[in-house]
Design a protein around this motif. Structure first.
Motif, PDB file in Angstrom:
ATOM      1  N   ARG A  54       0.877  -1.173   0.000  1.00  0.00           N
ATOM      2  CA  ARG A  54       0.000   0.000   0.000  1.00  0.00           C
ATOM      3  C   ARG A  54       0.909   1.216   0.000  1.00  0.00           C
ATOM      4  O   ARG A  54       1.579   1.495   0.991  1.00  0.00           O
ATOM      5  N   LEU A  55       0.939   1.950  -1.115  1.00  0.00           N
ATOM      6  CA  LEU A  55       1.881   3.048  -1.253  1.00  0.00           C
ATOM      7  C   LEU A  55       1.702   4.091  -0.157  1.00  0.00           C
ATOM      8  O   LEU A  55       2.687   4.639   0.339  1.00  0.00           O
ATOM      9  N   ASP A  56       0.462   4.339   0.252  1.00  0.00           N
ATOM     10  CA  ASP A  56       0.251   5.343   1.296  1.00  0.00           C
ATOM     11  C   ASP A  56       0.790   4.889   2.644  1.00  0.00           C
ATOM     12  O   ASP A  56       0.968   5.697   3.543  1.00  0.00           O
ATOM     13  N   HIS A  57       1.095   3.599   2.781  1.00  0.00           N
ATOM     14  CA  HIS A  57       1.705   3.080   4.010  1.00  0.00           C
ATOM     15  C   HIS A  57       3.231   3.027   3.902  1.00  0.00           C
ATOM     16  O   HIS A  57       3.894   2.592   4.844  1.00  0.00           O
ATOM     17  N   ALA A  58       3.769   3.413   2.744  1.00  0.00           N
ATOM     18  CA  ALA A  58       5.203   3.298   2.501  1.00  0.00           C
ATOM     19  C   ALA A  58       5.921   4.649   2.575  1.00  0.00           C
ATOM     20  O   ALA A  58       7.064   4.762   2.166  1.00  0.00           O
ATOM     21  N   ASP A  59       5.255   5.660   3.102  1.00  0.00           N
ATOM     22  CA  ASP A  59       5.854   6.985   3.272  1.00  0.00           C
ATOM     23  C   ASP A  59       6.862   6.905   4.424  1.00  0.00           C
ATOM     24  O   ASP A  59       6.497   6.549   5.545  1.00  0.00           O
ATOM     25  N   PRO A  60       8.140   7.228   4.177  1.00  0.00           N
ATOM     26  CA  PRO A  60       9.127   7.118   5.255  1.00  0.00           C
ATOM     27  C   PRO A  60       8.824   8.010   6.457  1.00  0.00           C
ATOM     28  O   PRO A  60       9.281   7.716   7.565  1.00  0.00           O
ATOM     29  N   ALA A  61       8.037   9.061   6.277  1.00  0.00           N
ATOM     30  CA  ALA A  61       7.673   9.916   7.414  1.00  0.00           C
ATOM     31  C   ALA A  61       6.885   9.136   8.464  1.00  0.00           C
ATOM     32  O   ALA A  61       6.901   9.490   9.645  1.00  0.00           O
ATOM     33  N   LEU A  62       6.243   8.047   8.049  1.00  0.00           N
ATOM     34  CA  LEU A  62       5.508   7.207   8.998  1.00  0.00           C
ATOM     35  C   LEU A  62       6.454   6.475   9.956  1.00  0.00           C
ATOM     36  O   LEU A  62       6.009   5.923  10.961  1.00  0.00           O
ATOM     37  N   LEU A  63       7.743   6.475   9.650  1.00  0.00           N
ATOM     38  CA  LEU A  63       8.736   5.822  10.507  1.00  0.00           C
ATOM     39  C   LEU A  63       9.303   6.758  11.571  1.00  0.00           C
ATOM     40  O   LEU A  63      10.215   6.388  12.297  1.00  0.00           O
ATOM     41  N   THR A  64       8.763   7.956  11.681  1.00  0.00           N
ATOM     42  CA  THR A  64       9.340   8.955  12.584  1.00  0.00           C
ATOM     43  C   THR A  64       9.449   8.453  14.019  1.00  0.00           C
ATOM     44  O   THR A  64      10.469   8.672  14.686  1.00  0.00           O
ATOM     45  N   ASP A  65       8.434   7.776  14.531  1.00  0.00           N
ATOM     46  CA  ASP A  65       8.503   7.260  15.907  1.00  0.00           C
ATOM     47  C   ASP A  65       9.616   6.225  16.056  1.00  0.00           C
ATOM     48  O   ASP A  65      10.338   6.214  17.056  1.00  0.00           O
ATOM     49  N   LEU A  66       9.760   5.352  15.058  1.00  0.00           N
ATOM     50  CA  LEU A  66      10.841   4.364  15.090  1.00  0.00           C
ATOM     51  C   LEU A  66      12.198   5.074  15.031  1.00  0.00           C
ATOM     52  O   LEU A  66      13.129   4.712  15.746  1.00  0.00           O
ATOM     53  N   VAL A  67      12.292   6.079  14.183  1.00  0.00           N
ATOM     54  CA  VAL A  67      13.544   6.838  14.061  1.00  0.00           C
ATOM     55  C   VAL A  67      13.912   7.459  15.403  1.00  0.00           C
ATOM     56  O   VAL A  67      15.057   7.377  15.851  1.00  0.00           O
ATOM     57  N   ARG A  68      12.943   8.061  16.065  1.00  0.00           N
ATOM     58  CA  ARG A  68      13.212   8.659  17.385  1.00  0.00           C
ATOM     59  C   ARG A  68      13.604   7.593  18.404  1.00  0.00           C
ATOM     60  O   ARG A  68      14.512   7.803  19.211  1.00  0.00           O
ATOM     61  N   ALA A  69      12.924   6.454  18.366  1.00  0.00           N
ATOM     62  CA  ALA A  69      13.178   5.392  19.352  1.00  0.00           C
ATOM     63  C   ALA A  69      14.560   4.770  19.176  1.00  0.00           C
ATOM     64  O   ALA A  69      15.112   4.205  20.124  1.00  0.00           O
ATOM     65  N   THR A  70      15.129   4.861  17.983  1.00  0.00           N
ATOM     66  CA  THR A  70      16.434   4.245  17.732  1.00  0.00           C
ATOM     67  C   THR A  70      17.574   5.265  17.722  1.00  0.00           C
ATOM     68  O   THR A  70      18.713   4.914  17.415  1.00  0.00           O
ATOM     69  N   ALA A  71      17.276   6.489  18.078  1.00  0.00           N
ATOM     70  CA  ALA A  71      18.259   7.571  17.967  1.00  0.00           C
ATOM     71  C   ALA A  71      19.527   7.324  18.776  1.00  0.00           C
ATOM     72  O   ALA A  71      20.615   7.694  18.351  1.00  0.00           O
ATOM     73  N   GLN A  88      10.436  13.446   1.905  1.00  0.00           N
ATOM     74  CA  GLN A  88      10.264  13.047   3.300  1.00  0.00           C
ATOM     75  C   GLN A  88      11.502  12.291   3.796  1.00  0.00           C
ATOM     76  O   GLN A  88      11.949  12.487   4.928  1.00  0.00           O
ATOM     77  N   ALA A  89      12.037  11.412   2.958  1.00  0.00           N
ATOM     78  CA  ALA A  89      13.250  10.674   3.333  1.00  0.00           C
ATOM     79  C   ALA A  89      14.419  11.640   3.528  1.00  0.00           C
ATOM     80  O   ALA A  89      15.186  11.517   4.487  1.00  0.00           O
ATOM     81  N   ALA A  90      14.539  12.610   2.630  1.00  0.00           N
ATOM     82  CA  ALA A  90      15.611  13.603   2.749  1.00  0.00           C
ATOM     83  C   ALA A  90      15.455  14.421   4.025  1.00  0.00           C
ATOM     84  O   ALA A  90      16.442  14.736   4.702  1.00  0.00           O
ATOM     85  N   TYR A  91      14.216  14.742   4.372  1.00  0.00           N
ATOM     86  CA  TYR A  91      13.961  15.490   5.612  1.00  0.00           C
ATOM     87  C   TYR A  91      14.413  14.682   6.827  1.00  0.00           C
ATOM     88  O   TYR A  91      15.111  15.200   7.705  1.00  0.00           O
ATOM     89  N   LEU A  92      14.020  13.390   6.888  1.00  0.00           N
ATOM     90  CA  LEU A  92      14.430  12.550   8.023  1.00  0.00           C
ATOM     91  C   LEU A  92      15.954  12.471   8.109  1.00  0.00           C
ATOM     92  O   LEU A  92      16.532  12.521   9.196  1.00  0.00           O
ATOM     93  N   ALA A  93      16.610  12.357   6.954  1.00  0.00           N
ATOM     94  CA  ALA A  93      18.076  12.305   6.949  1.00  0.00           C
ATOM     95  C   ALA A  93      18.680  13.626   7.411  1.00  0.00           C
ATOM     96  O   ALA A  93      19.770  13.642   7.985  1.00  0.00           O
ATOM     97  N   SER A  94      17.966  14.720   7.186  1.00  0.00           N
ATOM     98  CA  SER A  94      18.510  16.015   7.573  1.00  0.00           C
ATOM     99  C   SER A  94      18.370  16.300   9.061  1.00  0.00           C
ATOM    100  O   SER A  94      19.185  17.019   9.624  1.00  0.00           O
ATOM    101  N   VAL A  95      17.349  15.742   9.716  1.00  0.00           N
ATOM    102  CA  VAL A  95      17.123  16.082  11.125  1.00  0.00           C
ATOM    103  C   VAL A  95      17.550  14.988  12.106  1.00  0.00           C
ATOM    104  O   VAL A  95      17.647  15.260  13.302  1.00  0.00           O
ATOM    105  N   PHE A  96      17.804  13.779  11.622  1.00  0.00           N
ATOM    106  CA  PHE A  96      18.235  12.703  12.511  1.00  0.00           C
ATOM    107  C   PHE A  96      19.624  12.221  12.086  1.00  0.00           C
ATOM    108  O   PHE A  96      19.807  11.751  10.963  1.00  0.00           O
ATOM    109  N   PRO A  97      20.599  12.326  12.979  1.00  0.00           N
ATOM    110  CA  PRO A  97      21.984  11.973  12.623  1.00  0.00           C
ATOM    111  C   PRO A  97      22.168  10.533  12.157  1.00  0.00           C
ATOM    112  O   PRO A  97      23.099  10.244  11.405  1.00  0.00           O
ATOM    113  N   HIS A  98      21.301   9.625  12.567  1.00  0.00           N
ATOM    114  CA  HIS A  98      21.506   8.208  12.234  1.00  0.00           C
ATOM    115  C   HIS A  98      20.657   7.743  11.046  1.00  0.00           C
ATOM    116  O   HIS A  98      20.562   6.539  10.782  1.00  0.00           O
ATOM    117  N   VAL A  99      20.062   8.668  10.312  1.00  0.00           N
ATOM    118  CA  VAL A  99      19.222   8.304   9.167  1.00  0.00           C
ATOM    119  C   VAL A  99      19.912   8.714   7.870  1.00  0.00           C
ATOM    120  O   VAL A  99      20.431   9.823   7.744  1.00  0.00           O
TER     121      VAL A  99
END
Length: 200
Positions: A54-71, A88-99
């Motif tokens: 489901r493409l609408d479930h494949a937005d990397p921004a939906l992983l934000t909680d996981l990204v925070r939990a693994t920081a 969205q992927a580029a944004y996550l890479a820009s604000v989280f050092p481990h992405v």
């Protein structure tokens, strides 16, 4: 992390159902926890790809909680594919050092627009956070096509920046080398075989 009993129950149900794709949230949480605990880079498929997603479930921004939990785990997360959610992927890479964002498959499928899409990645993602791959499989020609599209797109983007006077040719070469190979070597702990041959 799920309790061991919940993992065993979920595994029995999933195996009994014979489902081709693992979608059980208990098993997914368990496997992600195990993967993060290794400290090795964890690749996460995002964006388009298989026809059963489901493409609408494949937005990397939906992983934000996981990204925070693994920081603070020491484990890097590498977002694969990303398109059409590459910003969205580029944004996550820009604000989280481990992405990090892997641009493979995206450029191959965007073809003539590959340079524009790469430029959109570079609008947000730091240069040290993008990784090249062809994401090729099956046909050997896909490796050639993926590499050629990447080289052409990168040369176009960096060439435009250099021609405008915004960058020097040296800066363009350095950033090109980072995206093409150096970032992946750093994230995956790979050595430069050319350096090994000269120093060995």
């Amino acid at each position: 992390p799920p309790a061991p009993g919940a993992v065993h129950t979920a595994a029995r149900c999933w195996l009994a159902a014979g489902a081709p794709r693992l979608t059980d949230p208990v098993l997914l949480r368990h496997l992600v926890q195990l993967a993060v605990a290794t400290g090795r880079p964890l690749q996460l498929h995002t964006g388009f790809g298989d026809p059963d997603l489901r493409l609408d479930h494949a937005d990397p921004a939906l992983l934000t909680d996981l990204v925070r939990a693994t920081a603070d785990t020491g484990t890097d997360l590498v977002l694969l594919h990303c398109y059409p959610y590459h910003r969205q992927a580029a944004y996550l890479a820009s604000v989280f050092p481990h992405v990090y964002a892997d641009i493979g498959l995206t450029l191959t499928h965007t073809g003539p627009r590959a340079a524009a899409v790469l430029a959109e990645f570079l609008e947000l993602a730091p240069f040290g956070k993008l990784l090249f791959s062809t994401d090729a499989y099956g046909l050997p020609e896909l490796y050639v096509v993926g590499s050629a599209l990447f080289r052409t797109a990168l040369a176009t983007v960096l060439g435009d920046w250099t021609a405008s006077g915004a960058w020097s040719a040296e800066d363009a070469r350095r950033v090109g080398a980072m995206i093409a190979a150096d970032n992946a070597r750093r994230v995956y702990g790979l050595s430069d075989s050319r350096a090994d041959r000269t120093c060995g």
